[in-house]
Design a protein around this motif. Structure first.
Motif, mmCIF file in Angstrom:
data_model
loop_
_atom_site.group_PDB
_atom_site.id
_atom_site.type_symbol
_atom_site.label_atom_id
_atom_site.label_comp_id
_atom_site.label_asym_id
_atom_site.label_seq_id
_atom_site.Cartn_x
_atom_site.Cartn_y
_atom_site.Cartn_z
ATOM 1 N N VAL A 47 0.882 -1.173 0.000
ATOM 2 C CA VAL A 47 0.000 0.000 0.000
ATOM 3 C C VAL A 47 0.916 1.219 0.000
ATOM 4 N N SER A 48 0.915 1.978 -1.099
ATOM 5 C CA SER A 48 1.976 2.981 -1.266
ATOM 6 C C SER A 48 1.911 4.092 -0.220
ATOM 7 N N SER A 49 0.709 4.441 0.219
ATOM 8 C CA SER A 49 0.621 5.522 1.216
ATOM 9 C C SER A 49 0.796 5.023 2.649
ATOM 10 N N MET A 50 1.063 3.700 2.789
ATOM 11 C CA MET A 50 1.318 3.126 4.113
ATOM 12 C C MET A 50 2.570 2.257 4.045
ATOM 13 N N ALA A 199 -15.435 11.818 11.652
ATOM 14 C CA ALA A 199 -15.358 12.041 10.203
ATOM 15 C C ALA A 199 -13.995 12.686 9.947
ATOM 16 N N SER A 200 -12.976 11.849 9.839
ATOM 17 C CA SER A 200 -11.594 12.306 9.850
ATOM 18 C C SER A 200 -10.939 12.201 8.489
ATOM 19 N N ALA A 201 -10.076 13.161 8.199
ATOM 20 C CA ALA A 201 -9.283 13.112 6.967
ATOM 21 C C ALA A 201 -8.093 12.162 7.107
ATOM 22 N N TYR A 202 -7.862 11.671 8.316
ATOM 23 C CA TYR A 202 -6.728 10.772 8.559
ATOM 24 C C TYR A 202 -6.971 9.339 8.079
ATOM 25 N N TYR A 203 -8.152 9.054 7.511
ATOM 26 C CA TYR A 203 -8.408 7.709 6.990
ATOM 27 C C TYR A 203 -7.953 7.557 5.536
ATOM 28 N N GLY A 204 -7.413 8.611 4.959
ATOM 29 C CA GLY A 204 -7.070 8.591 3.536
ATOM 30 C C GLY A 204 -6.279 7.372 3.077
ATOM 31 N N PRO A 205 -5.141 7.066 3.722
ATOM 32 C CA PRO A 205 -4.341 5.930 3.253
ATOM 33 C C PRO A 205 -5.089 4.586 3.351
ATOM 34 N N PHE A 206 -5.934 4.441 4.371
ATOM 35 C CA PHE A 206 -6.735 3.218 4.508
ATOM 36 C C PHE A 206 -7.685 3.071 3.318
ATOM 37 N N ARG A 207 -8.281 4.179 2.911
ATOM 38 C CA ARG A 207 -9.205 4.103 1.762
ATOM 39 C C ARG A 207 -8.430 3.808 0.474
ATOM 40 N N ASP A 213 -13.073 4.817 -0.981
ATOM 41 C CA ASP A 213 -13.518 6.207 -0.867
ATOM 42 C C ASP A 213 -14.984 6.326 -1.290
ATOM 43 N N PRO A 214 -15.766 7.194 -0.629
ATOM 44 C CA PRO A 214 -17.112 7.470 -1.149
ATOM 45 C C PRO A 214 -17.008 7.903 -2.610
ATOM 46 N N ARG A 215 -17.859 7.329 -3.460
ATOM 47 C CA ARG A 215 -17.772 7.622 -4.886
ATOM 48 C C ARG A 215 -18.327 9.013 -5.182
ATOM 49 N N VAL A 216 -17.642 9.719 -6.082
ATOM 50 C CA VAL A 216 -18.106 11.050 -6.465
ATOM 51 C C VAL A 216 -19.142 10.870 -7.561
ATOM 52 N N ARG A 217 -20.394 11.025 -7.191
ATOM 53 C CA ARG A 217 -21.467 10.723 -8.142
ATOM 54 C C ARG A 217 -22.748 11.401 -7.651
ATOM 55 N N GLU A 218 -23.565 11.848 -8.579
ATOM 56 C CA GLU A 218 -24.852 12.463 -8.264
ATOM 57 C C GLU A 218 -25.674 11.523 -7.361
ATOM 58 N N GLY A 219 -26.176 12.068 -6.258
ATOM 59 C CA GLY A 219 -27.034 11.266 -5.385
ATOM 60 C C GLY A 219 -26.287 10.491 -4.317
ATOM 61 N N GLY A 282 -3.571 7.478 8.643
ATOM 62 C CA GLY A 282 -2.941 8.784 8.419
ATOM 63 C C GLY A 282 -1.937 9.134 9.509
ATOM 64 N N GLU A 283 -2.200 8.668 10.720
ATOM 65 C CA GLU A 283 -1.270 8.909 11.828
ATOM 66 C C GLU A 283 0.021 8.114 11.585
ATOM 67 N N TYR A 284 -0.149 6.908 11.065
ATOM 68 C CA TYR A 284 0.991 6.053 10.717
ATOM 69 C C TYR A 284 1.777 6.680 9.578
ATOM 70 N N ALA A 285 1.043 7.107 8.533
ATOM 71 C CA ALA A 285 1.703 7.675 7.349
ATOM 72 C C ALA A 285 2.501 8.934 7.695
ATOM 73 N N GLN A 286 1.995 9.726 8.610
ATOM 74 C CA GLN A 286 2.707 10.954 9.006
ATOM 75 C C GLN A 286 4.100 10.629 9.535
#
Ligand code: PBG
Length: 331
Positions: A47-50, A199-207, A213-219, A282-286
């Motif tokens: 996992v490149s970000s971890m 609702a944390s931005a620190y979950y990024g690498p896990f996603r 990641d939540p899909r960017v899509r109408e609805g 994200g805490e790990y990645a930092q």
């Protein structure tokens, strides 16, 4: 100086500091999160970000679990990377008793029976919308989500999970899961509730690791803020704690850990069950990124962070540093 009180006396030597030390960190307190993926051979994908973490096929996973157990780590928390083709808006694959995830749990319990397996009960790895709940009319349907989670938890318990860990933040899910497990005779399967999950931005690498990641899509809601907690709130964590205890949670969790040490402290103060903290991706990645740049000492910073999380009140810590920390402590 006429100074009778000199706190430095208790810091004067390593043995003095050992005697005065208030917080202990040992392998007893570490839970290793692991990612499992499809595939027959013993393989892993980084996992490149971890850095240092990977998605593993079941046979590779079993090997890793044996190493962790030999190092004295009591438990692993397992997360599945589900192929896109198996993801649907109703996340039904989560309830299939014969898919990657329960099969991985069975393999772990067969090959490393003493190692506790904590299963993740949430729909996001299976949901083509990328949410922990079912999306209906642009919102998350709390009660419909819980029905799927009940089936999912029973499948996990049947596969041998020792603790079921709902990471979704739907209302009422702890009580509903307890009833579903008990109805099927799984009265001894414990529930480790993600009580205060922000609702944390620190979950990024896990996603990144699970492509969840939540899909960017109408609805489809663009983030998880209608169910995960507002990072500004601490009182609300106490309220969630009361509800989870009433509903029958055996252990509670605060997540993430480092930006929420006060929340760990508060939850610990008001509860009479063990409290876990999730030192997230994200805490790990930092720490990893700074160490790779030569800006921080990885081992010293990781151990300081883990000790701080324990000092705040966490009984156990889910951390991607688990294996390294166990090795460092054995040195
Ligand atoms: C989702 C889940 C997440 C994590 C664990 N379970 C991410 C999310 O809520 O989007 C994050 C763990 C980490 O960042 O290490 N059910």
């Amino acid at each position: 100086m006429d100074l009778p009180l000199r706190p430095r006396r208790l810091r004067s030597s390593e043995n003095m500091r050992r005697m005065a030390r208030e917080t202990r960190l040992s392998t007893d307190h570490l839970i290793a999160p692991l990612f499992v993926m499809d595939g027959d051979a013993s393989r892993e994908e980084a996992v490149s970000s971890m850095p240092g973490q990977s998605r593993m096929t079941v046979s590779r996973l079993v090997g890793e679990a044996k190493e962790l157990s030999a190092l004295g780590i009591p438990a692993v928390a397992l997360f599945p990377a589900i192929p896109d083709a198996m993801k649907t808006p109703d996340a039904r694959h989560a309830t299939d008793p014969d898919h990657l995830y329960p099969n991985a749990v069975r393999a772990l319990k067969r090959e490393v029976p003493e190692l506790l397996v904590i299963t993740d009960t949430a729909l996001d790895p299976y949901n083509s919308d990328g949410h922990d709940g079912i999306v209906r009319d642009g919102d998350i349907d709390n009660d419909a989500t819980i029905e799927v989670m009940q089936e999912m938890a029973v499948v996990q318990a049947e596969a041998g999970a020792d603790l079921i860990a709902p990471s979704d933040m739907m209302d009422g899910r702890v009580g509903a899961l307890r009833r579903a497990l008990d109805d099927e005779g799984h009265t001894d399967t414990a529930i480790l509730s993600y009580t205060a999950k922000y609702a944390s931005a620190y979950y990024g690498p896990f996603r990144d690791a699970l492509d969840s990641d939540p899909r960017v899509r109408e609805g489809v809601p663009e983030d998880k803020s209608t169910y995960q907690m507002d990072p500004a709130n601490g009182e609300e964590a106490v309220r969630e704690t009361m509800l989870d205890l009433e509903e029958g949670a055996d252990m509670l969790m605060v997540k993430p850990a480092l930006p929420y040490l006060d929340v760990i402290y508060r939850v610990k103060q008001v509860s009479d069950v063990p409290v876990a903290a999730y030192n997230v991706s994200g805490e790990y990645a930092q720490i990893k990124a700074a160490a790779q740049n030569g800006w921080l000492d990885e081992k010293e910073c990781a151990m300081e962070a883990l000790t701080g999380i324990r000092r705040a009140g966490a009984d156990v810590i889910l951390t991607y540093f688990a294996k390294d920390a166990a090795r460092w402590m054995a040195e």
